[in-house]
Structure formats: structure tokens, C-alpha cells
Design a protein around this motif. Structure first.
Motif, PDB file in Angstrom:
ATOM      1  N   ALA A  34       0.820  -1.221   0.000  1.00 44.89           N
ATOM      2  CA  ALA A  34       0.000   0.000   0.000  1.00 44.89           C
ATOM      3  C   ALA A  34       0.851   1.267   0.000  1.00 44.89           C
ATOM      4  CB  ALA A  34      -0.904   0.008   1.228  1.00 44.89           C
ATOM      5  N   ASP A  35       2.147   1.135   0.186  1.00 49.06           N
ATOM      6  CA  ASP A  35       2.977   2.336   0.390  1.00 49.06           C
ATOM      7  C   ASP A  35       3.913   2.622  -0.779  1.00 49.06           C
ATOM      8  OD1 ASP A  35       4.383  -0.026   0.942  1.00 49.06           O
ATOM      9  OD2 ASP A  35       5.867   1.102   2.097  1.00 49.06           O
TER      10      ASP A  35
ATOM     11  N   HIS B  70      -2.012  -8.592   8.142  1.00 48.73           N
ATOM     12  CA  HIS B  70      -1.675  -7.226   7.683  1.00 48.73           C
ATOM     13  C   HIS B  70      -2.547  -6.944   6.458  1.00 48.73           C
ATOM     14  CE1 HIS B  70       0.507  -3.726   6.272  1.00 48.73           C
ATOM     15  NE2 HIS B  70       0.916  -4.363   5.179  1.00 48.73           N
TER      16      HIS B  70
ATOM     17  N   ASP C 127       5.274  -7.821   5.423  1.00 48.52           N
ATOM     18  CA  ASP C 127       4.924  -6.912   6.520  1.00 48.52           C
ATOM     19  C   ASP C 127       4.291  -7.653   7.691  1.00 48.52           C
ATOM     20  OD1 ASP C 127       5.730  -5.079   4.675  1.00 48.52           O
ATOM     21  OD2 ASP C 127       3.867  -3.947   4.615  1.00 48.52           O
TER      22      ASP C 127
ATOM     23  N   LEU D 170       7.833  -7.549  11.308  1.00 51.34           N
ATOM     24  CA  LEU D 170       8.948  -6.617  11.104  1.00 51.34           C
ATOM     25  C   LEU D 170       9.907  -6.801  12.284  1.00 51.34           C
ATOM     26  CD1 LEU D 170       6.908  -3.392  10.105  1.00 51.34           C
ATOM     27  CD2 LEU D 170       7.759  -5.210   8.609  1.00 51.34           C
TER      28      LEU D 170
ATOM     29  N   CYS E 255       5.550  -5.136  13.598  1.00 52.50           N
ATOM     30  CA  CYS E 255       4.742  -5.940  12.673  1.00 52.50           C
ATOM     31  C   CYS E 255       3.945  -4.996  11.799  1.00 52.50           C
ATOM     32  CB  CYS E 255       3.792  -6.864  13.445  1.00 52.50           C
ATOM     33  SG  CYS E 255       2.574  -5.974  14.397  1.00 52.50           S
ATOM     34  N   GLY E 256       3.337  -5.542  10.769  1.00 53.54           N
ATOM     35  CA  GLY E 256       2.531  -4.725   9.881  1.00 53.54           C
ATOM     36  C   GLY E 256       1.261  -4.249  10.583  1.00 53.54           C
ATOM     37  N   ARG E 257       0.798  -3.087  10.179  1.00 53.36           N
ATOM     38  CA  ARG E 257      -0.447  -2.535  10.715  1.00 53.36           C
ATOM     39  C   ARG E 257      -1.633  -3.379  10.242  1.00 53.36           C
ATOM     40  NH1 ARG E 257      -0.160   3.303   8.148  1.00 53.36           N
ATOM     41  NH2 ARG E 257      -2.264   3.506   9.013  1.00 53.36           N
TER      42      ARG E 257
ATOM     43  N   PHE F  86      -6.283  -1.645   7.504  1.00 52.93           N
ATOM     44  CA  PHE F  86      -6.906  -1.564   6.168  1.00 52.93           C
ATOM     45  C   PHE F  86      -6.537  -2.795   5.359  1.00 52.93           C
ATOM     46  CE2 PHE F  86      -3.117   1.298   6.060  1.00 52.93           C
ATOM     47  CZ  PHE F  86      -2.321   0.581   5.192  1.00 52.93           C
TER      48      PHE F  86
ATOM     49  N   HIS G  75      10.138  -4.215   5.313  1.00 53.32           N
ATOM     50  CA  HIS G  75      10.448  -2.823   5.680  1.00 53.32           C
ATOM     51  C   HIS G  75      11.266  -2.782   6.956  1.00 53.32           C
ATOM     52  CE1 HIS G  75       7.489  -1.067   2.944  1.00 53.32           C
ATOM     53  NE2 HIS G  75       6.592  -1.919   3.401  1.00 53.32           N
TER      54      HIS G  75
ATOM     55  N   TYR H 278      12.161   0.731   9.508  1.00 52.45           N
ATOM     56  CA  TYR H 278      12.149   2.194   9.651  1.00 52.45           C
ATOM     57  C   TYR H 278      13.200   2.669  10.642  1.00 52.45           C
ATOM     58  CZ  TYR H 278       7.700   1.313   7.354  1.00 52.45           C
ATOM     59  OH  TYR H 278       6.733   0.881   6.474  1.00 52.45           O
TER      60      TYR H 278
ATOM     61  N   ARG I 239       5.468  -6.239  20.381  1.00 52.03           N
ATOM     62  CA  ARG I 239       4.043  -6.496  20.143  1.00 52.03           C
ATOM     63  C   ARG I 239       3.743  -7.990  20.211  1.00 52.03           C
ATOM     64  NH1 ARG I 239       3.473  -2.573  14.773  1.00 52.03           N
ATOM     65  NH2 ARG I 239       4.249  -0.679  15.780  1.00 52.03           N
TER      66      ARG I 239
ATOM     67  N   LEU J 268      -1.455   5.220  13.384  1.00 51.15           N
ATOM     68  CA  LEU J 268      -0.573   5.595  12.264  1.00 51.15           C
ATOM     69  C   LEU J 268      -1.361   6.310  11.165  1.00 51.15           C
ATOM     70  CD1 LEU J 268       1.328   2.181  11.853  1.00 51.15           C
ATOM     71  CD2 LEU J 268       2.275   4.296  12.820  1.00 51.15           C
TER      72      LEU J 268
ATOM     73  N   PRO K  89      -0.600   5.439   4.613  1.00 50.42           N
ATOM     74  CA  PRO K  89       0.571   5.647   3.742  1.00 50.42           C
ATOM     75  C   PRO K  89       0.257   6.699   2.664  1.00 50.42           C
ATOM     76  CG  PRO K  89       0.164   3.311   4.061  1.00 50.42           C
ATOM     77  CD  PRO K  89      -1.003   4.024   4.667  1.00 50.42           C
ATOM     78  N   LYS K  90       1.222   7.546   2.398  1.00 53.51           N
ATOM     79  CA  LYS K  90       1.024   8.656   1.442  1.00 53.51           C
ATOM     80  C   LYS K  90       0.632   8.160   0.044  1.00 53.51           C
ATOM     81  CE  LYS K  90       5.218  10.309   2.373  1.00 53.51           C
ATOM     82  NZ  LYS K  90       5.618   9.586   3.597  1.00 53.51           N
TER      83      LYS K  90
HETATM   84  N1  LIG Z   1       4.796   6.455   6.510  1.00 57.61           N
HETATM   85  C1  LIG Z   1       4.769   5.485   5.474  1.00 57.61           C
HETATM   86  C2  LIG Z   1       3.938   4.279   5.839  1.00 57.61           C
HETATM   87  C3  LIG Z   1       4.367   3.613   7.099  1.00 57.61           C
HETATM   88  C4  LIG Z   1       3.465   2.403   7.329  1.00 57.61           C
HETATM   89  O1  LIG Z   1       2.295   2.538   7.587  1.00 57.61           O
HETATM   90  N2  LIG Z   1       4.046   1.208   7.163  1.00 57.61           N
HETATM   91  C5  LIG Z   1       3.282   0.000   7.172  1.00 57.61           C
HETATM   92  C6  LIG Z   1       3.869  -0.962   6.183  1.00 57.61           C
HETATM   93  S1  LIG Z   1       3.670  -0.338   4.574  1.00 57.61           S
HETATM   94  S2  LIG Z   1       1.716  -0.449   4.327  1.00 57.61           S
HETATM   95  C7  LIG Z   1       3.198  -0.668   8.521  1.00 57.61           C
HETATM   96  O2  LIG Z   1       2.570  -1.678   8.629  1.00 57.61           O
HETATM   97  N3  LIG Z   1       3.825  -0.107   9.538  1.00 57.61           N
HETATM   98  C8  LIG Z   1       3.782  -0.686  10.849  1.00 57.61           C
HETATM   99  C9  LIG Z   1       4.424   0.212  11.835  1.00 57.61           C
HETATM  100  O3  LIG Z   1       4.360  -0.120  13.014  1.00 57.61           O
HETATM  101  O4  LIG Z   1       5.039   1.217  11.454  1.00 57.61           O
HETATM  102  C10 LIG Z   1       4.185   6.037   4.193  1.00 57.61           C
HETATM  103  O5  LIG Z   1       3.552   7.096   4.234  1.00 57.61           O
HETATM  104  O6  LIG Z   1       4.363   5.392   3.178  1.00 57.61           O
END
Ligand SMILES: N[C@@H](CCC(=O)N[C@@H](CSS)C(=O)NCC(=O)O)C(=O)O
Length: 307
Positions: free
Chosen positions: A128-129, A181, A206, A209, A213-215, A218, A247, A249, A266, A283, A286-287
Motif C-alpha cells: 500500500a505504500d 496485515h 509486513d 517486522l 509488525c505490519g499494521r 486496512f 520494511h 524504519y 508487540r 498511524l 501511507p502517502k
Molecule cells: N509512513 C509510510 C507508511 C508507514 C506504514 O504505515 N508502514 C506500514 C507498512 S507499509 S503499508 C506498517 O505496517 N507499519 C507498521 C508500523 O508499526 O510502522 C508512508 O507514508 O508510506
């Protein structure tokens, strides 16, 4: 080197083993790990009841590791792409996991420089990002086939199902479903057995991580499902399995299953606590989500003119 000590008295192997409990223990350990051969004439000297013994451990020659592995990074979306190839195979067949559109040229150039035959571009999920680099790579290297899980609902040359093995030469990646995710998330695990990479490697997308972990807010995300996916499909792998996420960060590059079981803030909690954490992540979206999702549902840009 063998000792040249003139005071040392050498005993035959059988005799030393049966008479000396220390030797018996050492032999038991050696047999247990199944790679160590005991000899009584070299190295590590030690003295028992005034008798000097010598013990050495030698490993039988190991098969040459045939995996070529590269971890590649795309900095805008903090995405990792992974290149794996069977170096021992005459064709040097390869797969790419989770390429990004912005670095697809780099990945294609690397494949060419290393003399690899790229077979598959495999996505862990519909990202999604960022836009996947799959379409661009397919345009540059026409024999390449795109792959994604059947459960993702995305268009691709190959739709992957749970338990499938994707071979590149004599090496393979096993497909493990890890939804939560997104509903179609999968994790790829290197093969099991003497000819496969050791320790095993897991490409978690995702789902897992490093220390995160992935969000799950959505794309059909579900915290309970993610918790159970990771615990049943990833945390059951050997503790030394290397964890490579899609990913990072914070500058991490790799972890292990054992490390995440213990230290993931988590997923080391119980399911109820995990769900509470995920509900309160807060959060921003994603942009790129509005352009990334439709593009990734067809495995990225298909027409190079449109880029
Ligand atoms: N700021 C970034 C998006 C960051 C984000 O939401 N990352 C996702 C994976 S990509 S959909 C995620 O699951 N993050 C988990 C977390 O704990 O950070 C953008 O704008 O692209």
C-alpha cells in the motif's frame, strides 16, 4: 598440530574411550551433533590421573553453500528487496522478492552483472505504500514471471498457494500463508534439508517486522489473524532462522525467530494485549496508498511508456 611432549603417554582410542568417562562424554556429544569425529592423537591436550591424553575434533567437509543472497534497500518507502540465486547451478537461476518501481532498474542491472537468470518476481502481498517493481522488471526481462498469493486477488502470472515450493535451481522457497496485515499476505521460507541454506531464512513481508509488525487497519487487516499467523507460521521455525522483513524504519537489517519471540514488543505479548496495541497504533495512512493499491493489484506498471 600434534603435541611433541615427551611425557605424554598415548593410549589406543578404544581403551581411552572405555576407561575414561570424560572421553565417553565427549564421544556422546560428538555423536549427538553428528558432525564431529573424535581422534586421540592431536590438539587439545588434557591430563587425567597422570595420563596425558589428546583429543581433536574435525568436521567432515561441508557441501559448498550455493545460495547467492543480496539484501537491497529503497529509501523512500524503507523497503527491502531480496535477491536469491542458486550459484551452483549452471544457469544461476534467481528470484527477486518485493522489488520497488523506483529501484527496479538497479535490480535488473544487478541481475545482469551477476550473470543470473531471473525466473520469478515474488511479492509477499499487495503493498500500500509503494508501487511494486514487478511490471518494470517483466518489461526489461521478458522471461520473468510475476508471482503473488492467490488469496491476494491480484493479477499475476503465478498464483501461489499454501505449502507450494518455488524452485530456482536446486534451492526453493516455501509459501506460508500469513494473513492479518492484508488478507493475502504470505511469507517465503528457504528450504529444509542438507542442500538448502542453513540457517533457514524467512522473508516475512509486513507480517513480521524487526521489533514490530505490519499494521492491521486496512486491506482486510485483522490483528487476531496476524497474531495467529506469526505465531503458527513463523515463530514455529527454528530459533536461528534469519528474519528478513519487507520494511525497516529504524535501520535494522536482519533478526532471528528466537530474537523476535523474546524481544518483539508487540508479538511477544499475549493475543489480547497484542490486539490492544494494534488498535492504538494511530498511524497515518501511507502517502501513496491511492496510487499503490490499484497498480499493485496488477503487479505494478505494465507499460514502460506510462512510467
Ligand atoms: N509512513 C509510510 C507508511 C508507514 C506504514 O504505515 N508502514 C506500514 C507498512 S507499509 S503499508 C506498517 O505496517 N507499519 C507498521 C508500523 O508499526 O510502522 C508512508 O507514508 O508510506
Amino acid at each position: 598440530m600434534c603435541s611433541s611432549s615427551s611425557t605424554a603417554r598415548f593410549r589406543p582410542f578404544q581403551e581411552t574411550c572405555t576407561r575414561n568417562p570424560i572421553y565417553m562424554q565427549a564421544l556422546a556429544v560428538a555423536q549427538h551433533v553428528n558432525t564431529v569425529v573424535l581422534k586421540v592423537h592431536c590438539s587439545l591436550p588434557f591430563r587425567v590421573l597422570g595420563v596425558q591424553y589428546f583429543i581433536s575434533m574435525t568436521r567432515p567437509p561441508k557441501a559448498q553453500p550455493s545460495l547467492l543472497f543480496r539484501q537491497l534497500f529503497e529509501k523512500e518507502s524503507s523497503t527491502y528487496t531480496y535477491l536469491l540465486a542458486d550459484n551452483a547451478h549452471p544457469d544461476r537461476p534467481a528470484v527477486l522478492v518485493d522489488p520497488v518501481d523506483k529501484t527496479a532498474e538497479r535490480d535488473a542491472a544487478l541481475v545482469e552483472q551477476l550473470g543470473l537468470k531471473l525466473l520469478y518476481v515474488m511479492n509477499t502481498h499487495v503493498h500500500a505504500d509503494h508501487i511494486t517493481g514487478t511490471g518494470i522488471l517483466k518489461n526489461k526481462i521478458p522471461e520473468v514471471r510475476s508471482a503473488i498469493s492467490r488469496a491476494s486477488g491480484a493479477k499475476a502470472d503465478l498464483h501461489l498457494n499454501a505449502g507450494e515450493k518455488i524452485y530456482f535451481g536446486n534451492l526453493y522457497l516455501e509459501v506460508r500463508p500469513t494473513p492479518g496485515h492484508t488478507k493475502g499476505c504470505v511469507t517465503y521460507v528457504t528450504g529444509e534439508g542438507p542442500d538448502q541454506p542453513s540457517p533457514r531464512m524467512v522473508f516475512t513481508g509486513d507480517a513480521l517486522l524487526i521489533r514490530g509488525c505490519g499494521r492491521t487497519d486496512f486491506q482486510g487487516g485483522d490483528a487476531s489473524q496476524l497474531y495467529n499467523s506469526v505465531h503458527s507460521q513463523i515463530f514455529t521455525l527454528p530459533k536461528d532462522t534469519l528474519v528478513y522483513p519487507a520494511h525497516d524504519y529504524k535501520g535494522h537489517t536482519v533478526s532471528t525467530v528466537g530474537e523476535e519471540l523474546k524481544l518483539n514488543p508487540r508479538l511477544s505479548k499475549d493475543e489480547e494485549e497484542f490486539k490492544r496495541i494494534m488498535k492504538n497504533l494511530g498511524l497515518p495512512y501511507p502517502k501513496m496508498i491511492d496510487v499503490a493499491l490499484p497498480s499493485n493489484m496488477v503487479c505494478g506498471v505494465q507499460d514502460p511508456v506510462a512510467t
